[in-house]
Design a protein around this motif. Structure first.
Motif, short mmCIF file in Angstrom:
data_model
loop_
_atom_site.label_atom_id
_atom_site.label_comp_id
_atom_site.label_asym_id
_atom_site.label_seq_id
_atom_site.Cartn_x
_atom_site.Cartn_y
_atom_site.Cartn_z
N UNK A 52 16.28 -0.28 6.36
CA UNK A 52 15.88 -0.19 4.96
C UNK A 52 14.92 -1.30 4.52
N UNK A 53 14.49 -2.12 5.46
CA UNK A 53 13.51 -3.17 5.12
C UNK A 53 12.14 -2.57 4.83
N UNK A 54 11.43 -3.10 3.82
CA UNK A 54 10.02 -2.72 3.65
C UNK A 54 9.22 -3.22 4.85
N UNK A 55 8.27 -2.43 5.30
CA UNK A 55 7.40 -2.85 6.40
C UNK A 55 6.72 -4.17 6.06
N UNK A 56 6.31 -4.30 4.81
CA UNK A 56 5.55 -5.48 4.38
C UNK A 56 6.37 -6.77 4.48
N UNK A 57 7.68 -6.66 4.49
CA UNK A 57 8.52 -7.85 4.68
C UNK A 57 8.25 -8.48 6.04
N UNK A 58 7.93 -7.66 7.01
CA UNK A 58 7.74 -8.13 8.37
C UNK A 58 6.26 -8.20 8.77
N UNK A 59 5.42 -7.41 8.09
CA UNK A 59 3.98 -7.42 8.34
C UNK A 59 3.27 -7.62 7.00
N UNK A 60 3.14 -8.85 6.54
CA UNK A 60 2.57 -9.11 5.22
C UNK A 60 1.15 -8.59 5.02
N UNK A 61 0.39 -8.41 6.11
CA UNK A 61 -0.99 -7.94 6.00
C UNK A 61 -1.10 -6.42 6.00
N UNK A 62 0.03 -5.73 6.04
CA UNK A 62 0.00 -4.27 6.12
C UNK A 62 -0.49 -3.65 4.81
N UNK A 63 -1.43 -2.69 4.92
CA UNK A 63 -1.98 -2.03 3.74
C UNK A 63 -2.15 -0.54 3.99
N UNK A 64 -1.67 0.24 3.04
CA UNK A 64 -1.94 1.68 3.01
C UNK A 64 -2.97 1.95 1.91
N UNK A 65 -3.42 3.20 1.81
CA UNK A 65 -4.41 3.58 0.81
C UNK A 65 -3.88 3.34 -0.59
N UNK A 66 -2.61 3.67 -0.80
CA UNK A 66 -1.95 3.48 -2.10
C UNK A 66 -1.18 2.16 -2.07
N UNK A 67 -1.52 1.21 -2.95
CA UNK A 67 -0.83 -0.10 -2.95
C UNK A 67 0.68 0.02 -3.15
N UNK A 68 1.11 1.01 -3.92
CA UNK A 68 2.56 1.19 -4.12
C UNK A 68 3.24 1.54 -2.80
#
Length: 506
Positions: free
Chosen positions: A108-124
């Motif tokens: 249930x961890x957000x991906x961004x917790x582990x990969x801070x540079x991760x970006x999708x098209x939608x910021x949310x």
């Protein structure tokens, strides 16, 4: 690399059969399966294949058939290596489950917790995509999006940085849309915490503990195996099946295998894959050694979203297994299709039964399912049914109709001459993707693209549209002509309707 298809007739007649006790011996079952194998090889003109069967935690059958390369006479045996395609996804899922066992990450961890540079098209979505989302095809990006980008010479880091350019087709967790490139996200998390490459992790944490000594991964692993098959293109021409050997060196086709490795890069044999099946039929152990907690193995086998539903069955997708629940039993399976290869891995917990199928040609999924249906029928005591014959008749009819439509379309197309070739030359640029250079050499147009500067000839299609081959795939390219009569921009279709918009001339 062809799209994965779950045919609507999958197990349809099988489900309607009454439950019956096994009425034939295991030896008779294996003789039946082997005879059926020879029939299918002949019907579908399969150059080479291998099949293994697991029953009650034992490998009871493993055999190779046909040739490693069409017409060369080198036989396939039970240890011959094939690309297993998307069956590889379940290996990546197991590595992630190991990290969950170690309490390094949580599903249930957000991906961004582990990969801070991760970006999708939608910021949310960038902030709310969870680890448990990335390997079950519910990220919202279009199905198969980005699959062919590596064929242009882009690496994993390049693809990872392209997620922010891929427009979603649905909201997060709305639909099932099958994808490969999201497994690059998973591999980055795995590599971060295991401290080694995905390839090293698969080898040390899975292959070695399971005794999969003849298994490897990606381009390097594939090209260094001695007992290995040659891939073949499976096609239709003038009413017949045609298999053509694929070599790929000139087109750098095996680069794709490395970039998409976490989703499709494992190379293995049917003997080695029986260990994989035995592990999944266990409680998380193999030969008495614990590989994964029973809790997390059950999580990997838990259906997360519905992929299809009918009156007599429902199919869900777990962490890299399709789960077909019907009125007689539950079957876990996953196909694999790469450049010239086909695979199917199956296990039926209620029967303590499993099967691995590998072929060196990218035959339709329906052929692979024919083996599975026949095997399960036999162990359930059901009468023989020729699933392959039905599938072949349907495939030949569909292929003929498709060819006729293409021929009609081609005949009706109004041909338009191109602009002078010099009008297309220049350097074009696109955010993240870099530059594409169109050059003219001895009255032929060429494109040089990607970080590796691969070069390919452009072939005129119609008007300002061309095509080219690179990385084992064909791409379409269309130029927009400006007021001065020269190209101002170009659109490169990266397959699956993914072109990221115009590349602008600089």
């Amino acid at each position: 690399m062809k799209n994965i298809r779950i045919f609507s007739f999958f197990l349809l007649t099988l489900f309607s059969l009454p439950l019956a006790a096994q009425t034939v011996s295991q030896d008779e079952i294996l003789k039946n399966i082997e005879a059926y194998t020879h029939q299918i090889i002949q019907e579908w003109q399969i150059p080479g294949m291998a099949l293994s069967i697991v029953k009650d935690d034992q490998m009871i059958y493993a055999k190779g058939f046909g040739e490693k390369e069409l017409g060369k006479g080198n036989p396939v045996d039970e240890h011959t290596a094939f690309q297993i395609g998307s069956v590889s996804k379940s290996f990546t899922a197991l590595l992630m489950a190991m990290l969950v066992d170690e309490e390094v990450v949580s599903w249930d961890d957000p991906v961004k917790k582990h990969l801070p540079d991760f970006e999708m098209y939608d910021p949310w979505v960038s902030e709310n995509l969870l680890i448990k989302d990335i390997m079950i095809h519910r990220t919202g990006i279009p199905g198969q999006s980005g699959t062919y980008i590596p064929c242009l010479g882009y690496d994993q880091d390049d693809v990872y940085n392209m997620f922010k350019l891929i427009k979603p087709s649905t909201s997060l967790r709305t639909n099932y849309d099958y994808n490969n490139i999201t497994f690059i996200i998973a591999s980055k998390i795995i590599e971060k915490y295991m401290g080694k490459s995905w390839e090293e992790c698969v080898n040390e944490r899975i292959f070695i503990p399971l005794g999969m000594n003849n298994s490897s991964s990606n381009e390097k692993g594939f090209t260094t195996v001695q007992n290995v098959t040659v891939p073949h293109d499976f096609g239709y021409k003038e009413g017949a099946i045609v298999n053509t050997p694929l070599y790929g060196a000139e087109e750098q086709a095996l680069h794709w295998l490395t970039v998409i490795g976490p989703a499709g890069g494992v190379v293995s044999s049917v003997v080695d894959m029986t260990a994989w099946i035995r592990f999944h039929l266990s409680d998380g152990t193999y030969n008495g050694n614990r590989i994964l907690s029973e809790r997390n193995l059950r999580y990997l086998h838990r259906g997360q979203l519905i992929t299809s539903q009918f009156d007599n069955r429902i199919t869900t997708y777990s962490h890299c297994w399709f789960i077909e629940q019907n009125n007689r039993y539950k079957v876990f399976f996953h196909t694999g299709t790469t450049w010239g290869y086909a695979a199917l891995c199956v296990f039926v917990p209620e029967l303590n039964l499993g099967m691995m199928f590998l072929a060196n040609t990218d035959i339709p999924s329906s052929v692979r399912y024919a083996f599975m249906r026949r095997l399960v029928d036999l162990y359930m005591g059901a009468p023989d049914k020729d699933y392959s014959g039905e599938a072949l008749a349907e495939w030949l009819n569909n292929s003929k109709s498709s060819q006729e439509r293409e021929q009609t379309k081609e005949a009706e197309t109004v041909k338009v001459d191109p602009a002078p070739y010099s009008a297309y030359t220049g350097t074009y640029q696109k955010e993240v993707l870099g530059q594409a250079v169109i050059s003219l050499d001895e009255e032929k147009l060429y494109i040089t693209i990607g970080p590796k500067n691969w070069k390919a000839q452009l072939n005129h299609v119609n008007g300002n549209s061309f095509s080219f081959r690179m990385g084992g795939s064909r791409f379409s390219i269309h130029f927009e002509i400006g007021e001065d009569g020269t190209a101002a921009s170009v659109n490169i279709d990266m397959r699956q309707n993914e072109n990221f918009g115009a590349w602008t001339k600089i």
